[in-house]
Design an enzyme around this catalytic site. Structure first.
Site, mmCIF file in Angstrom:
data_model
loop_
_atom_site.group_PDB
_atom_site.id
_atom_site.type_symbol
_atom_site.label_atom_id
_atom_site.label_comp_id
_atom_site.label_asym_id
_atom_site.label_seq_id
_atom_site.Cartn_x
_atom_site.Cartn_y
_atom_site.Cartn_z
ATOM 1 N N LYS A 169 0.868 -1.177 0.000
ATOM 2 C CA LYS A 169 0.000 0.000 0.000
ATOM 3 C C LYS A 169 0.906 1.228 0.000
ATOM 4 O O LYS A 169 1.772 1.383 0.878
ATOM 5 C CB LYS A 169 -0.884 -0.024 1.244
ATOM 6 C CG LYS A 169 -2.279 0.479 1.023
ATOM 7 C CD LYS A 169 -3.132 0.144 2.234
ATOM 8 C CE LYS A 169 -4.486 0.796 2.139
ATOM 9 N NZ LYS A 169 -5.243 0.626 3.386
HETATM 10 O O1 G3P Z 1 -8.979 1.183 3.871
HETATM 11 C C1 G3P Z 1 -8.887 2.513 4.312
HETATM 12 C C2 G3P Z 1 -9.620 2.661 5.586
HETATM 13 O O2 G3P Z 1 -9.007 1.874 6.564
HETATM 14 C C3 G3P Z 1 -9.808 4.038 6.064
HETATM 15 O O3 G3P Z 1 -10.975 3.994 6.797
HETATM 16 O O4 G3P Z 1 -12.644 4.722 8.429
HETATM 17 O O5 G3P Z 1 -10.245 5.418 8.694
HETATM 18 O O6 G3P Z 1 -11.644 6.407 6.897
HETATM 19 P P1 G3P Z 1 -11.397 5.220 7.742
#
Ligand code: G3P
Length: 214
Positions: A83
């Site tokens: 990533k």
């Molecule tokens: O895959 C990306 C994700 O983990 C981000 O999620 O909820 O932190 O915006 P969030």
């Protein structure tokens, strides 16, 4: 659309893997930090649980640093996907990793142009963040529109990069991702559960149970 689970929590991955519908895992530094353990240990254990793409994120840095860190993860297991953050250096790193046939997932995508740049660098996956974009735009459709537009752009030019709908906060995001053509949805454990449970299903079962006892 295939499902990845968006977590670094081993118990969540173990439990969700028993349902037989999880094809991969995505992690990020925030998710790893929540687990209070070294990234390499967490990733190694995840590779033992899920036989599919597992995203491990490199720290933001210059391209050389990111490529070096990427080699360390890629050597651990053939299922590891690197990533990479959507930055100038991230694009350079993606291009180089692609030339070494190391798969990449370019993350923190918020515009179609960012997705196109990542695709041009050879990204295996691009990750538009639905929830964060909805929050930023104060809209329930902004993330969905982004997925739709990236799908159209990639189809127009036959870019092979796969779209991962990320930053999913609720089942409605999964519905949007499916309607607008994401290849993958990476979903937190809590949302995966919400996609199975429904109060009317629970109520219906209770009624059937009562009927069966008569
Ligand atoms: O895959 C990306 C994700 O983990 C981000 O999620 O909820 O932190 O915006 P969030």
């Amino acid at each position: 659309m295939i499902f990845f689970i968006d977590t670094a929590n081993i118990e969540e991955i173990r439990e969700a893997s028993t349902w037989g519908i999880i094809s991969g895992v995505t992690t990020n530094p925030s998710l790893i930090a929540k687990e209070n353990r070294p990234l390499l240990d967490a990733i190694k254990e995840i590779t033992e649980l899920i036989n599919g793409p597992i995203s491990a994120e490199v720290q933001e840095g210059n391209a050389d640093e990111m490529v070096e860190e990427a080699f360390q993860y890629a050597r651990m297991h053939p299922n590891i996907v690197i990533k990479v953050p959507m930055t100038f250096e991230g694009i350079k790193a993606t291009k180089r990793l692609t030339s070494y046939q190391i798969r990449t997932n370019v993350t923190l995508i918020f515009t179609v142009s960012q997705a196109i740049m990542a695709a041009k660098a050879g990204a295996t996956y691009v990750s538009p963040f639905l929830g964060r974009l909805d929050d930023y735009c104060e809209s329930k459709e902004a993330g969905a529109e982004l997925v739709k537009d990236i799908r159209t752009a990639f189809d127009n030019y036959h870019y092979p990069s796969k779209i991962i709908a990320a930053s999913i906060r609720h089942p409605e995001h999964v519905r949007q991702a499916a309607l607008f053509g994401a290849d993958v949805a990476t979903i937190p454990y809590k949302v995966l559960r919400q996609m199975i449970e429904h109060p009317l299903t629970t109520k219906g079962l209770a009624l059937f149970r009562q009927a069966a006892q008569k």
